[in-house]
Design a protein around this motif. Structure first.
Motif, PDB file in Angstrom:
ATOM      1  N   LYS A  22       0.828  -1.198   0.000  1.00  0.00           N
ATOM      2  CA  LYS A  22       0.000   0.000   0.000  1.00  0.00           C
ATOM      3  C   LYS A  22       0.866   1.253   0.000  1.00  0.00           C
ATOM      4  N   GLU A  23       1.969   1.185   0.721  1.00  0.00           N
ATOM      5  CA  GLU A  23       2.876   2.326   0.808  1.00  0.00           C
ATOM      6  C   GLU A  23       3.498   2.637  -0.553  1.00  0.00           C
ATOM      7  N   ASN A  24       3.780   1.599  -1.318  1.00  0.00           N
ATOM      8  CA  ASN A  24       4.436   1.782  -2.601  1.00  0.00           C
ATOM      9  C   ASN A  24       3.466   1.928  -3.766  1.00  0.00           C
ATOM     10  N   SER A  25       2.178   1.944  -3.497  1.00  0.00           N
ATOM     11  CA  SER A  25       1.213   1.998  -4.582  1.00  0.00           C
ATOM     12  C   SER A  25       0.873   3.426  -4.993  1.00  0.00           C
ATOM     13  N   ASN A  26       1.336   4.426  -4.253  1.00  0.00           N
ATOM     14  CA  ASN A  26       1.095   5.824  -4.590  1.00  0.00           C
ATOM     15  C   ASN A  26       2.420   6.539  -4.812  1.00  0.00           C
ATOM     16  N   VAL A  27       2.437   7.413  -5.830  1.00  0.00           N
ATOM     17  CA  VAL A  27       3.641   8.188  -6.121  1.00  0.00           C
ATOM     18  C   VAL A  27       3.229   9.631  -6.410  1.00  0.00           C
ATOM     19  N   LEU A  28       3.946  10.553  -5.806  1.00  0.00           N
ATOM     20  CA  LEU A  28       3.762  11.973  -6.090  1.00  0.00           C
ATOM     21  C   LEU A  28       5.030  12.471  -6.771  1.00  0.00           C
ATOM     22  N   ARG A  29       4.877  13.039  -7.981  1.00  0.00           N
ATOM     23  CA  ARG A  29       6.034  13.425  -8.778  1.00  0.00           C
ATOM     24  C   ARG A  29       5.976  14.906  -9.155  1.00  0.00           C
ATOM     25  N   ALA A  30       7.153  15.437  -9.433  1.00  0.00           N
ATOM     26  CA  ALA A  30       7.283  16.800  -9.946  1.00  0.00           C
ATOM     27  C   ALA A  30       8.399  16.802 -10.971  1.00  0.00           C
ATOM     28  N   GLY A  31       8.277  17.661 -11.982  1.00  0.00           N
ATOM     29  CA  GLY A  31       9.315  17.702 -13.001  1.00  0.00           C
ATOM     30  C   GLY A  31       9.111  18.831 -13.987  1.00  0.00           C
ATOM     31  N   THR A  32       9.987  18.900 -14.944  1.00  0.00           N
ATOM     32  CA  THR A  32       9.939  19.932 -15.969  1.00  0.00           C
ATOM     33  C   THR A  32      10.306  19.321 -17.314  1.00  0.00           C
ATOM     34  N   SER A  33       9.916  20.013 -18.380  1.00  0.00           N
ATOM     35  CA  SER A  33      10.189  19.477 -19.707  1.00  0.00           C
ATOM     36  C   SER A  33      10.352  20.597 -20.722  1.00  0.00           C
ATOM     37  N   LEU A  34      11.008  20.256 -21.812  1.00  0.00           N
ATOM     38  CA  LEU A  34      11.078  21.119 -22.988  1.00  0.00           C
ATOM     39  C   LEU A  34       9.866  20.798 -23.847  1.00  0.00           C
ATOM     40  N   LEU A  35       9.058  21.807 -24.125  1.00  0.00           N
ATOM     41  CA  LEU A  35       7.822  21.613 -24.867  1.00  0.00           C
ATOM     42  C   LEU A  35       7.979  22.183 -26.269  1.00  0.00           C
ATOM     43  N   LEU A  36       7.627  21.401 -27.266  1.00  0.00           N
ATOM     44  CA  LEU A  36       7.699  21.829 -28.662  1.00  0.00           C
ATOM     45  C   LEU A  36       6.301  21.831 -29.255  1.00  0.00           C
ATOM     46  N   VAL A  48       8.366  24.832 -35.708  1.00  0.00           N
ATOM     47  CA  VAL A  48       8.363  24.328 -34.333  1.00  0.00           C
ATOM     48  C   VAL A  48       8.783  25.456 -33.402  1.00  0.00           C
ATOM     49  N   PHE A  49       7.994  25.663 -32.316  1.00  0.00           N
ATOM     50  CA  PHE A  49       8.281  26.689 -31.322  1.00  0.00           C
ATOM     51  C   PHE A  49       8.518  25.999 -29.979  1.00  0.00           C
ATOM     52  N   ALA A  50       9.526  26.475 -29.249  1.00  0.00           N
ATOM     53  CA  ALA A  50       9.938  25.829 -27.994  1.00  0.00           C
ATOM     54  C   ALA A  50       9.473  26.623 -26.782  1.00  0.00           C
ATOM     55  N   GLY A  51       9.135  25.895 -25.707  1.00  0.00           N
ATOM     56  CA  GLY A  51       8.756  26.501 -24.438  1.00  0.00           C
ATOM     57  C   GLY A  51       9.116  25.572 -23.291  1.00  0.00           C
ATOM     58  N   ILE A  52       8.795  26.008 -22.081  1.00  0.00           N
ATOM     59  CA  ILE A  52       9.078  25.242 -20.862  1.00  0.00           C
ATOM     60  C   ILE A  52       7.767  24.847 -20.198  1.00  0.00           C
ATOM     61  N   GLN A  53       7.721  23.616 -19.698  1.00  0.00           N
ATOM     62  CA  GLN A  53       6.530  23.129 -19.007  1.00  0.00           C
ATOM     63  C   GLN A  53       6.904  22.566 -17.640  1.00  0.00           C
ATOM     64  N   PHE A  54       6.116  22.926 -16.621  1.00  0.00           N
ATOM     65  CA  PHE A  54       6.265  22.401 -15.266  1.00  0.00           C
ATOM     66  C   PHE A  54       5.062  21.511 -14.967  1.00  0.00           C
ATOM     67  N   GLN A  55       5.318  20.408 -14.237  1.00  0.00           N
ATOM     68  CA  GLN A  55       4.271  19.409 -14.078  1.00  0.00           C
ATOM     69  C   GLN A  55       4.290  18.776 -12.692  1.00  0.00           C
ATOM     70  N   LEU A  56       3.087  18.561 -12.135  1.00  0.00           N
ATOM     71  CA  LEU A  56       2.891  17.787 -10.910  1.00  0.00           C
ATOM     72  C   LEU A  56       2.051  16.573 -11.271  1.00  0.00           C
ATOM     73  N   GLU A  57       2.408  15.421 -10.709  1.00  0.00           N
ATOM     74  CA  GLU A  57       1.740  14.179 -11.109  1.00  0.00           C
ATOM     75  C   GLU A  57       1.470  13.295  -9.898  1.00  0.00           C
ATOM     76  N   TYR A  58       0.253  12.758  -9.855  1.00  0.00           N
ATOM     77  CA  TYR A  58      -0.094  11.735  -8.859  1.00  0.00           C
ATOM     78  C   TYR A  58      -0.326  10.426  -9.584  1.00  0.00           C
ATOM     79  N   SER A  59       0.324   9.364  -9.111  1.00  0.00           N
ATOM     80  CA  SER A  59       0.217   8.056  -9.746  1.00  0.00           C
ATOM     81  C   SER A  59      -0.310   7.028  -8.750  1.00  0.00           C
ATOM     82  N   ARG A  60      -1.271   6.243  -9.179  1.00  0.00           N
ATOM     83  CA  ARG A  60      -1.833   5.163  -8.361  1.00  0.00           C
ATOM     84  C   ARG A  60      -1.553   3.835  -9.064  1.00  0.00           C
TER      85      ARG A  60
END
Length: 201
Positions: A22-36, A48-60
């Motif tokens: 149960k402890e390992n079944s949930n993940v909270l993530r944060a990250g960034t990416s190059l967006l095209l 093609v135009f480039a930008g920056i993206q920030f992201q928060l993610e919950y995984s079950r």
């Protein structure tokens, strides 16, 4: 007495394993990416135009080969395109901010290659564009759009420990409909290259 002791040990072991799972079944993530983002720019080229993206993610995690992920993201990008003013196409430049959510099913397709995961899902994105046309030096317009589409993420896990993980990813996005006043400003293909770090709980 021995039977009770054995039963208690089995219960403790089962509870510990269940708690760990149960402890390992949930993940909270944060990250960034190059967006095209790709669209026809004011020179009528597919650019093609480039930008920056920030992201928060919950995984079950539901099984060893399937999880369901929900993400919130924010991005910023500058691009150019042709806009339609009273039947005349006018070169225009845009500084855009995007806020969105996505939901993906993530699969481990090969048991022997656990560091590779593939996904499929959808997203909804709200954009605020600050536009200026080159033929109107003092003209500045704020425009809002709602964008919907599908996305296909591919993940390459660099670290996958019991308490945290780190993966690099490529994500392809596709949309063919934009809800807003200006359809000429819509984009159709996106690519994102990024890193996500997660803590398991």
């Amino acid at each position: 007495m021995k039977r009770i002791l054995v039963i208690l040990l089995l219960l403790i072991s089962f509870t510990s394993l269940h708690a760990q799972e149960k402890e390992n079944s949930n993940v909270l993530r944060a990250g960034t990416s190059l967006l095209l983002k790709r669209n026809f720019n004011f020179r009528e080229n597919d650019k093609v135009f480039a930008g920056i993206q920030f992201q928060l993610e919950y995984s079950r995690k539901f099984t060893s080969y399937f999880s369901l992920d929900a993400s919130f993201f924010k991005s910023n990008i500058k691009y150019s395109y042709l806009n339609n003013y009273s039947g005349t196409l006018v070169p225009q430049f845009s500084n855009s901010y995007f806020y969105g959510v996505s939901v993906n099913g993530i699969f481990t397709p090969f048991k022997t290659i656990k560091w590779l995961k593939l996904g499929f899902g959808g997203f909804a994105e709200y954009s605020i564009d600050y536009n200026s046309a080159v033929s109107y030096e003092s003209y500045l317009q704020r425009q809002r759009n709602m964008i919907y589409g599908i996305n296909i993420p591919i993940r390459f896990y660099i670290i996958d420990f019991s308490k945290f993980d780190l993966y690099a990813y490529y994500e392809y996005e596709y949309t063919d409909k934009v809800s807003g006043a200006d359809k000429d400003a819509s984009y159709f293909l996106n690519d994102a290259f990024g890193l996500m770090f997660g803590v398991k709980f």
